[in-house]
Design a protein around this motif. Structure first.
Motif, PDB file in Angstrom:
ATOM      1  N   ILE A 160      65.245  65.781  51.236  1.00 27.92           N
ATOM      2  CA  ILE A 160      64.394  65.639  50.123  1.00 27.92           C
ATOM      3  C   ILE A 160      65.419  65.517  48.939  1.00 27.92           C
ATOM      4  CG2 ILE A 160      62.566  66.756  48.451  1.00 27.92           C
ATOM      5  CD1 ILE A 160      61.059  67.308  51.098  1.00 27.92           C
ATOM      6  N   ASP A 161      65.356  64.477  48.027  1.00 32.39           N
ATOM      7  CA  ASP A 161      66.338  64.333  46.982  1.00 32.39           C
ATOM      8  C   ASP A 161      66.130  65.491  45.882  1.00 32.39           C
ATOM      9  OD1 ASP A 161      66.894  62.692  44.267  1.00 32.39           O
ATOM     10  OD2 ASP A 161      68.391  62.544  45.826  1.00 32.39           O
ATOM     11  N   PRO A 162      67.162  65.928  45.124  1.00 34.06           N
ATOM     12  CA  PRO A 162      67.236  67.049  44.389  1.00 34.06           C
ATOM     13  C   PRO A 162      66.096  66.743  43.130  1.00 34.06           C
ATOM     14  CG  PRO A 162      69.436  66.629  44.931  1.00 34.06           C
ATOM     15  CD  PRO A 162      68.702  65.783  45.560  1.00 34.06           C
ATOM     16  N   MET A 163      65.930  65.609  42.797  1.00 31.35           N
ATOM     17  CA  MET A 163      64.944  65.186  41.882  1.00 31.35           C
ATOM     18  C   MET A 163      63.590  65.551  42.004  1.00 31.35           C
ATOM     19  SD  MET A 163      64.668  60.991  42.023  1.00 31.35           S
ATOM     20  CE  MET A 163      63.194  60.865  40.641  1.00 31.35           C
ATOM     21  N   TRP A 164      63.217  65.724  43.194  1.00 32.83           N
ATOM     22  CA  TRP A 164      61.795  66.294  43.517  1.00 32.83           C
ATOM     23  C   TRP A 164      61.664  67.506  43.598  1.00 32.83           C
ATOM     24  CZ3 TRP A 164      59.172  61.946  42.662  1.00 32.83           C
ATOM     25  CH2 TRP A 164      59.742  60.881  43.110  1.00 32.83           C
ATOM     26  N   ARG A 165      62.743  68.502  43.224  1.00 37.43           N
ATOM     27  CA  ARG A 165      62.569  69.891  43.539  1.00 37.43           C
ATOM     28  C   ARG A 165      62.744  70.760  42.279  1.00 37.43           C
ATOM     29  NH1 ARG A 165      67.676  70.528  47.853  1.00 37.43           N
ATOM     30  NH2 ARG A 165      66.994  68.644  49.222  1.00 37.43           N
ATOM     31  N   THR A 166      62.148  71.620  42.028  1.00 39.14           N
ATOM     32  CA  THR A 166      62.222  72.729  40.922  1.00 39.14           C
ATOM     33  C   THR A 166      62.454  74.079  41.608  1.00 39.14           C
ATOM     34  OG1 THR A 166      60.424  71.409  39.995  1.00 39.14           O
ATOM     35  CG2 THR A 166      60.845  73.392  38.990  1.00 39.14           C
ATOM     36  N   LYS A 167      63.111  74.948  40.860  1.00 37.76           N
ATOM     37  CA  LYS A 167      63.326  76.419  41.207  1.00 37.76           C
ATOM     38  C   LYS A 167      63.284  77.425  40.064  1.00 37.76           C
ATOM     39  CE  LYS A 167      68.487  76.897  41.533  1.00 37.76           C
ATOM     40  NZ  LYS A 167      69.531  77.026  42.606  1.00 37.76           N
ATOM     41  N   TRP A 168      62.577  78.314  40.373  1.00 37.17           N
ATOM     42  CA  TRP A 168      62.879  79.355  39.090  1.00 37.17           C
ATOM     43  C   TRP A 168      62.888  80.847  39.976  1.00 37.17           C
ATOM     44  CZ3 TRP A 168      58.630  76.781  40.508  1.00 37.17           C
ATOM     45  CH2 TRP A 168      57.488  77.593  40.836  1.00 37.17           C
ATOM     46  N   ARG A 169      63.571  81.809  39.009  1.00 35.24           N
ATOM     47  CA  ARG A 169      63.792  83.090  39.684  1.00 35.24           C
ATOM     48  C   ARG A 169      62.400  83.832  40.030  1.00 35.24           C
ATOM     49  NH1 ARG A 169      68.008  85.185  40.692  1.00 35.24           N
ATOM     50  NH2 ARG A 169      69.909  84.946  39.603  1.00 35.24           N
ATOM     51  N   VAL A 170      62.499  84.574  41.099  1.00 35.21           N
ATOM     52  CA  VAL A 170      61.356  85.411  41.894  1.00 35.21           C
ATOM     53  C   VAL A 170      61.015  86.236  40.596  1.00 35.21           C
ATOM     54  CG1 VAL A 170      60.498  86.964  43.235  1.00 35.21           C
ATOM     55  CG2 VAL A 170      61.898  85.172  44.232  1.00 35.21           C
TER      56      VAL A 170
END
Length: 125
Positions: free
Chosen positions: A61-71
């Motif tokens: 999966i390409d990084p443009m479709w990903r989102t991340k944040w701190r727990v």
């Protein structure tokens, strides 16, 4: 606090047409102190093999479709747990950044905000 499988929504108004869409971001993993969510779309979710009913996350999966944040932190402002929250976030975004030049003839920022506020009224219980 986010759990694997949680669904976050993002409201999006297309430039040009002013069409309103909702996109799903699903928490796929929590590791390394981060919550990783992936937008569910045609590029990330689909048929994996010829077997009947074999659908799932596509590989690579390409990084443009990903989102991340701190727990333990809140997700990015564009992501919301409910449709009403997502609409409110998009109204604030449009009021702050959009201009009438972004849309086709006859579509103004005021008309889009009015459309979103109508959708928000229908979402509220």
């Amino acid at each position: 606090m986010a759990k694997v499988g949680d669904i976050y929504l993002e409201c999006f108004v297309a430039d040009g047409t002013g069409k309103v869409t909702f996109e799903q971001h699903i928490v796929r993993t929590i590791r390394g102190g981060y919550v990783h969510a992936i937008q569910k779309s045609i590029c990330t979710w689909g048929k994996l093999s010829k077997k009947h009913g074999d659908y799932g996350w596509l590989p690579s999966i390409d990084p443009m479709w990903r989102t991340k944040w701190r727990v333990g932190e809140k997700p990015p402002p564009k992501l919301a747990k409910t449709k009403a929250q997502a609409i409110r976030a998009e109204i604030a975004n449009i009021k702050r950044w959009a201009e009438d030049d972004d849309y086709d003839d006859g579509i103004t920022v005021a008309s889009i905000v009015k459309k979103l506020e109508g959708m928000l009224k229908r979402e509220r219980p």
